[in-house]
Design a protein around this motif. Structure first.
Motif, PDB file in Angstrom:
ATOM      1  N   VAL A  53       0.840  -1.203   0.000  1.00 43.92           N
ATOM      2  CA  VAL A  53       0.000   0.000   0.000  1.00 43.92           C
ATOM      3  C   VAL A  53       0.873   1.251   0.000  1.00 43.92           C
ATOM      4  N   LYS A  57       1.155   4.076  -3.063  1.00 38.06           N
ATOM      5  CA  LYS A  57       0.902   5.499  -2.800  1.00 38.06           C
ATOM      6  C   LYS A  57       2.065   6.355  -3.301  1.00 38.06           C
ATOM      7  N   THR A 210      -9.034   1.531   1.083  1.00 38.50           N
ATOM      8  CA  THR A 210      -8.028   1.084   2.041  1.00 38.50           C
ATOM      9  C   THR A 210      -8.281   1.687   3.422  1.00 38.50           C
TER      10      THR A 210
END
Length: 303
Positions: A53, A57, A210
């Motif tokens: 994640v 990003k 998320t």
């Protein structure tokens, strides 16, 4: 981030994408351009844990809209699948998890009017999961009481075994919208899996948001309509057992693994609890949303 599984045509395999400004950005292709290996499937991405994640990003920030030529498509031009098209295990369902739903179920079904002291757990097989927009199949030879339930879905991100309530949300990857379809006349000796686990009875999507974007899952509005008429509207703050309690409770005896899905229960307003009772039939249209995550719209078809 808002993660999806998509395909570009009927024969293509589902691929992992991230929604950005009306575009679906292909995660694996974005990573490949930067020399960072990222998977093309949602479950493989979840398996990588929080580092994936964070890496994604960073890549999105660095790209600043300069997307791979073959890796960015308008959302309207792709077909969204369920975010996890084929869960590895049954979806964990939670029954009777809103106080008013306990009351309406006791009045209409053979459930107790007493509030559960522990979460009521059932399951829905992987074959019950369908993509946003796909039809919900009504088998008239099996049921005459097909019902609706809008729910928040919690997706596990890291293995949770005997975790405390205080640590439980650390194991969540993200959240999605679910509709738990239920054939009320298919319950067998108090068992719910055949009632709730039939093919097409678990619409899911359109994305996974998320967990970093939803620090408190107990603040979300959710609603459902049938043919445009509102049937359910509530807030996840009214859950009897909160998301962290559900994870802690299940994990005491069943190890929760990356990609596992918990359907956290539905509020009052289901068809069985109405007077007279209401059911959906071929030709009807169900819409439901967990606000901030996404909306589902499904037609009922004869099967």
């Amino acid at each position: 981030m808002r993660l999806v599984t998509y395909r570009v045509d009927v024969e293509a395999e589902g691929r992992l994408g991230v929604l950005v400004d009306g575009l679906v950005i292909d995660v694996a292709k974005l990573g490949a351009r930067a020399g960072v290996p990222l998977p093309s499937r949602m479950l493989d991405f979840i398996d990588l844990g929080p580092v994936a994640v964070a890496e994604l990003k960073l890549l999105l920030d660095e790209a600043k809209g300069r997307w791979p030529v073959d890796g960015a498509r308008p959302l309207a031009s792709v077909k969204l699948l369920a975010p996890i098209p084929r869960p590895r295990k049954n979806v964990f369902g939670i029954g009777l998890n809103y106080i008013d739903h306990v009351a309406e179920s006791a009045a209409a079904l053979d459930t107790s009017a007493d509030l559960p002291k522990k979460p009521v757990i059932f399951s829905k097989p992987p074959t019950s999961v369908i993509a946003p927009g796909e039809p919900i199949v009504h088998r008239a030879d099996i049921t005459q009481q097909l019902d609706w339930e809008i729910e928040l879905g919690a997706i596990i991100g890291t293995t949770a075994q005997r975790v405390s309530r205080e640590d439980a949300l650390k194991h969540v990857f993200g959240y999605t919208t679910l509709i738990d379809m239920s054939a009320r006349d298919c319950r067998r000796a108090g068992q719910w899996i055949y009632s709730k686990g039939q093919d097409s009875y678990c619409p899911m999507g359109p994305c996974i948001v998320t967990a970093d974007e939803i620090p408190d899952p107990q603040t979300l509005d959710l609603w459902l309509t049938v043919n445009g008429v509102e049937k359910q509207r509530n807030n996840t703050s009214h859950m009897l057992f909160k998301v962290d309690e559900l994870i802690a409770d299940i994990s005491q005896g069943i190890t929760l693994e990356p990609g596992d899905i918990i359907a956290t229960g539905t509020p009052e307003g289901v068809g069985a609890g109405r007077s007279p009772q209401e059911w959906v039939w071929p030709g009807d249209v169900i819409e439901g949303e967990v606000v901030g995550i996404g909306k589902l719209r499904h037609s009922i078809v004869a099967g």
